[in-house]
Design a protein around this motif. Sequence first.
Motif, PDB file in Angstrom:
ATOM      1  N   MET A   1      -1.023   2.808 -18.298  1.00 29.65           N
ATOM      2  CA  MET A   1      -0.435   2.096 -17.159  1.00 29.65           C
ATOM      3  C   MET A   1      -1.540   1.322 -16.440  1.00 29.65           C
ATOM      4  SD  MET A   1       1.627   3.624 -13.847  1.00 29.65           S
ATOM      5  CE  MET A   1       3.273   3.590 -14.555  1.00 29.65           C
ATOM      6  N   ASN A   2      -1.544  -0.007 -16.615  1.00 30.78           N
ATOM      7  CA  ASN A   2      -2.543  -0.786 -15.888  1.00 30.78           C
ATOM      8  C   ASN A   2      -2.138  -0.889 -14.414  1.00 30.78           C
ATOM      9  OD1 ASN A   2      -0.705  -2.982 -15.535  1.00 30.78           O
ATOM     10  ND2 ASN A   2      -1.263  -3.800 -17.546  1.00 30.78           N
ATOM     11  N   LYS A   3      -3.010  -1.446 -13.607  1.00 30.69           N
ATOM     12  CA  LYS A   3      -2.782  -1.414 -12.161  1.00 30.69           C
ATOM     13  C   LYS A   3      -1.583  -2.271 -11.744  1.00 30.69           C
ATOM     14  CE  LYS A   3      -7.503  -0.131 -11.026  1.00 30.69           C
ATOM     15  NZ  LYS A   3      -8.761  -0.477 -10.350  1.00 30.69           N
ATOM     16  N   GLU A   4      -1.343  -3.351 -12.476  1.00 32.72           N
ATOM     17  CA  GLU A   4      -0.190  -4.201 -12.150  1.00 32.72           C
ATOM     18  C   GLU A   4       1.120  -3.453 -12.383  1.00 32.72           C
ATOM     19  OE1 GLU A   4      -2.809  -5.180 -13.992  1.00 32.72           O
ATOM     20  OE2 GLU A   4      -3.704  -6.481 -12.452  1.00 32.72           O
ATOM     21  N   ILE A   5       1.202  -2.759 -13.507  1.00 34.53           N
ATOM     22  CA  ILE A   5       2.403  -1.971 -13.800  1.00 34.53           C
ATOM     23  C   ILE A   5       2.511  -0.806 -12.806  1.00 34.53           C
ATOM     24  CG2 ILE A   5       3.547  -0.492 -15.494  1.00 34.53           C
ATOM     25  CD1 ILE A   5       2.301  -2.248 -17.686  1.00 34.53           C
ATOM     26  N   PHE A   6       1.391  -0.197 -12.474  1.00 27.55           N
ATOM     27  CA  PHE A   6       1.356   0.892 -11.489  1.00 27.55           C
ATOM     28  C   PHE A   6       1.967   0.434 -10.165  1.00 27.55           C
ATOM     29  CE2 PHE A   6      -1.175   3.149  -8.137  1.00 27.55           C
ATOM     30  CZ  PHE A   6      -0.715   4.437  -8.369  1.00 27.55           C
ATOM     31  N   ILE A   7       1.536  -0.713  -9.677  1.00 28.67           N
ATOM     32  CA  ILE A   7       2.050  -1.248  -8.411  1.00 28.67           C
ATOM     33  C   ILE A   7       3.546  -1.533  -8.524  1.00 28.67           C
ATOM     34  CG2 ILE A   7       1.953  -3.241  -6.850  1.00 28.67           C
ATOM     35  CD1 ILE A   7      -1.090  -3.381  -7.564  1.00 28.67           C
ATOM     36  N   SER A   8       3.940  -2.110  -9.649  1.00 26.18           N
ATOM     37  CA  SER A   8       5.350  -2.447  -9.867  1.00 26.18           C
ATOM     38  C   SER A   8       6.225  -1.201  -9.926  1.00 26.18           C
ATOM     39  CB  SER A   8       5.484  -3.244 -11.170  1.00 26.18           C
ATOM     40  OG  SER A   8       6.830  -3.484 -11.476  1.00 26.18           O
ATOM     41  N   GLU A   9       5.761  -0.168 -10.628  1.00 19.89           N
ATOM     42  CA  GLU A   9       6.536   1.068 -10.742  1.00 19.89           C
ATOM     43  C   GLU A   9       6.613   1.808  -9.400  1.00 19.89           C
ATOM     44  OE1 GLU A   9       8.413   2.215 -13.170  1.00 19.89           O
ATOM     45  OE2 GLU A   9       7.939   0.534 -14.490  1.00 19.89           O
ATOM     46  N   LEU A  10       5.553   1.723  -8.598  1.00 20.60           N
ATOM     47  CA  LEU A  10       5.593   2.350  -7.272  1.00 20.60           C
ATOM     48  C   LEU A  10       6.641   1.693  -6.372  1.00 20.60           C
ATOM     49  CD1 LEU A  10       1.905   3.173  -6.242  1.00 20.60           C
ATOM     50  CD2 LEU A  10       3.600   4.637  -7.341  1.00 20.60           C
ATOM     51  N   LYS A  11       6.817   0.387  -6.527  1.00 18.26           N
ATOM     52  CA  LYS A  11       7.843  -0.297  -5.719  1.00 18.26           C
ATOM     53  C   LYS A  11       9.226   0.272  -6.015  1.00 18.26           C
ATOM     54  CE  LYS A  11       5.399  -4.666  -5.063  1.00 18.26           C
ATOM     55  NZ  LYS A  11       5.319  -6.098  -5.438  1.00 18.26           N
ATOM     56  N   LYS A  12       9.445   0.685  -7.260  1.00 11.50           N
ATOM     57  CA  LYS A  12      10.725   1.302  -7.635  1.00 11.50           C
ATOM     58  C   LYS A  12      10.906   2.664  -6.955  1.00 11.50           C
ATOM     59  CE  LYS A  12      10.685  -0.937 -12.171  1.00 11.50           C
ATOM     60  NZ  LYS A  12      10.608  -0.722 -13.638  1.00 11.50           N
ATOM     61  N   LEU A  13       9.773   3.285  -6.559  1.00 14.36           N
ATOM     62  CA  LEU A  13       9.822   4.536  -5.792  1.00 14.36           C
ATOM     63  C   LEU A  13       9.843   4.263  -4.291  1.00 14.36           C
ATOM     64  CD1 LEU A  13       7.112   6.638  -7.728  1.00 14.36           C
ATOM     65  CD2 LEU A  13       9.604   6.709  -8.027  1.00 14.36           C
ATOM     66  N   ASN A  14       9.961   2.974  -3.935  1.00 15.14           N
ATOM     67  CA  ASN A  14       9.932   2.537  -2.536  1.00 15.14           C
ATOM     68  C   ASN A  14       8.563   2.799  -1.897  1.00 15.14           C
ATOM     69  OD1 ASN A  14      11.256   1.175  -0.453  1.00 15.14           O
ATOM     70  ND2 ASN A  14      11.815   3.081   0.579  1.00 15.14           N
ATOM     71  N   ILE A  15       7.515   2.704  -2.702  1.00  9.72           N
ATOM     72  CA  ILE A  15       6.141   2.819  -2.223  1.00  9.72           C
ATOM     73  C   ILE A  15       5.485   1.450  -2.359  1.00  9.72           C
ATOM     74  CG2 ILE A  15       3.867   3.852  -2.608  1.00  9.72           C
ATOM     75  CD1 ILE A  15       5.319   6.307  -3.765  1.00  9.72           C
ATOM     76  N   HIS A  16       5.096   0.880  -1.242  1.00  7.44           N
ATOM     77  CA  HIS A  16       4.430  -0.419  -1.227  1.00  7.44           C
ATOM     78  C   HIS A  16       2.958  -0.170  -0.884  1.00  7.44           C
ATOM     79  CE1 HIS A  16       8.233  -2.565  -1.649  1.00  7.44           C
ATOM     80  NE2 HIS A  16       8.730  -1.609  -0.868  1.00  7.44           N
ATOM     81  N   ILE A  17       2.169  -0.024  -1.905  1.00  8.14           N
ATOM     82  CA  ILE A  17       0.799   0.436  -1.757  1.00  8.14           C
ATOM     83  C   ILE A  17      -0.082  -0.662  -1.160  1.00  8.14           C
ATOM     84  CG2 ILE A  17       0.118  -0.201  -4.118  1.00  8.14           C
ATOM     85  CD1 ILE A  17      -1.449   2.487  -4.185  1.00  8.14           C
ATOM     86  N   THR A  18      -0.996  -0.279  -0.272  1.00  5.61           N
ATOM     87  CA  THR A  18      -1.894  -1.242   0.358  1.00  5.61           C
ATOM     88  C   THR A  18      -3.166  -1.401  -0.471  1.00  5.61           C
ATOM     89  OG1 THR A  18      -3.093   0.417   1.648  1.00  5.61           O
ATOM     90  CG2 THR A  18      -1.062  -0.486   2.625  1.00  5.61           C
ATOM     91  N   LYS A  19      -3.924  -2.458  -0.174  1.00  8.80           N
ATOM     92  CA  LYS A  19      -5.202  -2.674  -0.863  1.00  8.80           C
ATOM     93  C   LYS A  19      -6.153  -1.505  -0.601  1.00  8.80           C
ATOM     94  CE  LYS A  19      -9.079  -5.849  -1.428  1.00  8.80           C
ATOM     95  NZ  LYS A  19     -10.081  -4.756  -1.356  1.00  8.80           N
ATOM     96  N   GLU A  20      -6.165  -1.001   0.631  1.00  7.44           N
ATOM     97  CA  GLU A  20      -7.043   0.129   0.957  1.00  7.44           C
ATOM     98  C   GLU A  20      -6.674   1.368   0.134  1.00  7.44           C
ATOM     99  OE1 GLU A  20      -8.477   2.864   4.792  1.00  7.44           O
ATOM    100  OE2 GLU A  20      -6.832   1.420   5.013  1.00  7.44           O
ATOM    101  N   GLN A  21      -5.396   1.608  -0.013  1.00  3.84           N
ATOM    102  CA  GLN A  21      -4.958   2.757  -0.810  1.00  3.84           C
ATOM    103  C   GLN A  21      -5.314   2.583  -2.285  1.00  3.84           C
ATOM    104  OE1 GLN A  21      -0.865   2.614   0.425  1.00  3.84           O
ATOM    105  NE2 GLN A  21      -1.119   4.239   1.960  1.00  3.84           N
ATOM    106  N   LEU A  22      -5.161   1.367  -2.802  1.00  4.31           N
ATOM    107  CA  LEU A  22      -5.573   1.084  -4.179  1.00  4.31           C
ATOM    108  C   LEU A  22      -7.070   1.294  -4.355  1.00  4.31           C
ATOM    109  CD1 LEU A  22      -3.513  -2.078  -5.213  1.00  4.31           C
ATOM    110  CD2 LEU A  22      -3.551   0.130  -6.406  1.00  4.31           C
ATOM    111  N   ASP A  23      -7.840   0.831  -3.381  1.00  8.61           N
ATOM    112  CA  ASP A  23      -9.290   1.022  -3.434  1.00  8.61           C
ATOM    113  C   ASP A  23      -9.638   2.506  -3.420  1.00  8.61           C
ATOM    114  OD1 ASP A  23      -9.679  -1.705  -3.487  1.00  8.61           O
ATOM    115  OD2 ASP A  23     -10.172  -1.877  -1.350  1.00  8.61           O
ATOM    116  N   ASN A  24      -8.915   3.271  -2.616  1.00  8.36           N
ATOM    117  CA  ASN A  24      -9.160   4.719  -2.555  1.00  8.36           C
ATOM    118  C   ASN A  24      -8.843   5.399  -3.885  1.00  8.36           C
ATOM    119  OD1 ASN A  24     -10.104   4.735   0.061  1.00  8.36           O
ATOM    120  ND2 ASN A  24      -8.163   5.366   0.973  1.00  8.36           N
ATOM    121  N   LEU A  25      -7.756   4.978  -4.523  1.00 11.09           N
ATOM    122  CA  LEU A  25      -7.420   5.539  -5.836  1.00 11.09           C
ATOM    123  C   LEU A  25      -8.473   5.165  -6.876  1.00 11.09           C
ATOM    124  CD1 LEU A  25      -3.541   5.053  -6.015  1.00 11.09           C
ATOM    125  CD2 LEU A  25      -4.780   7.215  -5.754  1.00 11.09           C
ATOM    126  N   ASN A  26      -8.996   3.950  -6.781  1.00 15.09           N
ATOM    127  CA  ASN A  26     -10.046   3.519  -7.704  1.00 15.09           C
ATOM    128  C   ASN A  26     -11.322   4.344  -7.498  1.00 15.09           C
ATOM    129  OD1 ASN A  26     -10.929   1.577  -9.784  1.00 15.09           O
ATOM    130  ND2 ASN A  26     -12.382   0.933  -8.216  1.00 15.09           N
TER     131      ASN A  26
END
Length: 233
Positions: A1-26
Motif C-alpha cells: 500500500m503506497n502512501k497515495e492508496i493509504f490516504i485514499s483508503e483512509l478517506k473511505k474510513l472517514n479519516i482525512h489525514i493531515t500532513k503532520e500526521q503523515l509525517d509522524n507515521l513516516n
Amino acid sequence: MNKEIFISELKKLNIHITKEQLDNLNTYYNLLIEENNKYNLTSITDIEQVYLKHFYDSLTLTKIINLSNQELCDIGTGAGFPGIVLKIIYPNLKITLVESNTKKCKFISLITQKLNLTNVTIINERAEIYSKKVREKYDIVTSRAVAPLKHLLEYSIPLVKVNGVYIAMKGKVDNELINIETYYKKLSITETKKIEFKLPIENSTRTLILYTKNNITSLKYPRNYNEIKKRSL
C-alpha cells in the motif's frame, strides 16, 4: 500500500489525514526499521506492507466505533499497533499500552517521546496480571491478533468500565467462537456488533467484534495464565 492508496483508503474510513500526521507515521516507520535492526520488533519491514498491515489495519477499528475523547487500553500492543497509530490520528484519545516485552516497551517509549505524544501510559506487564490490579477503568479495550479470543476476553473484560466495550481485532475467527457462550455469561458481556471485511490489495479477511460489558466482573477473573491456557470457563 503506497502512501497515495493509504490516504485514499483512509478517506473511505472517514479519516482525512493531515500532513503532520503523515509525517509522524513516516517518522514512526523509519524509527521502527532502525530499531528493528537492533532487536526484533516486527517481521513486516517493507514500507508498503507496514502501511497496509500495521498502519491501515490499526485504523480499521474506526469501522466499528467512533473514537473521540475516550480512554482506551491496547492489550499486547507490541511495537504500538494499534495504540500508537490511533493516538497519532486521534490525539485526544487517552491511551494505555500494555506489553510484556521490555524491549518493545522501550521502543514504544522512544516513539512516544520522538513524536511528543501526550496522555500515553506504557505498562510493561502481562495482561492477566495488569487486569487483576486495574478494574473497570477504560471506555474501550482492544487487542490486535494477540491470543485466542477466549483468552483475550478473560484478560480484557475486567479492565472495561460497565457499559464500556472490548473490541477484538482478528483475522478469520469462526473457530474461535465455538462454545464461547459460557464466557459471555460468566464475564457478563454481550456481543453487540461484528464486522467482517477484506484488507485492501491483498484481500485477506479481517474481523472486528465489539462486546458491551453489562456488569462488574467477578474478582475470580482473570485466572492465572496456566489455568486460562489449560481450562475453558
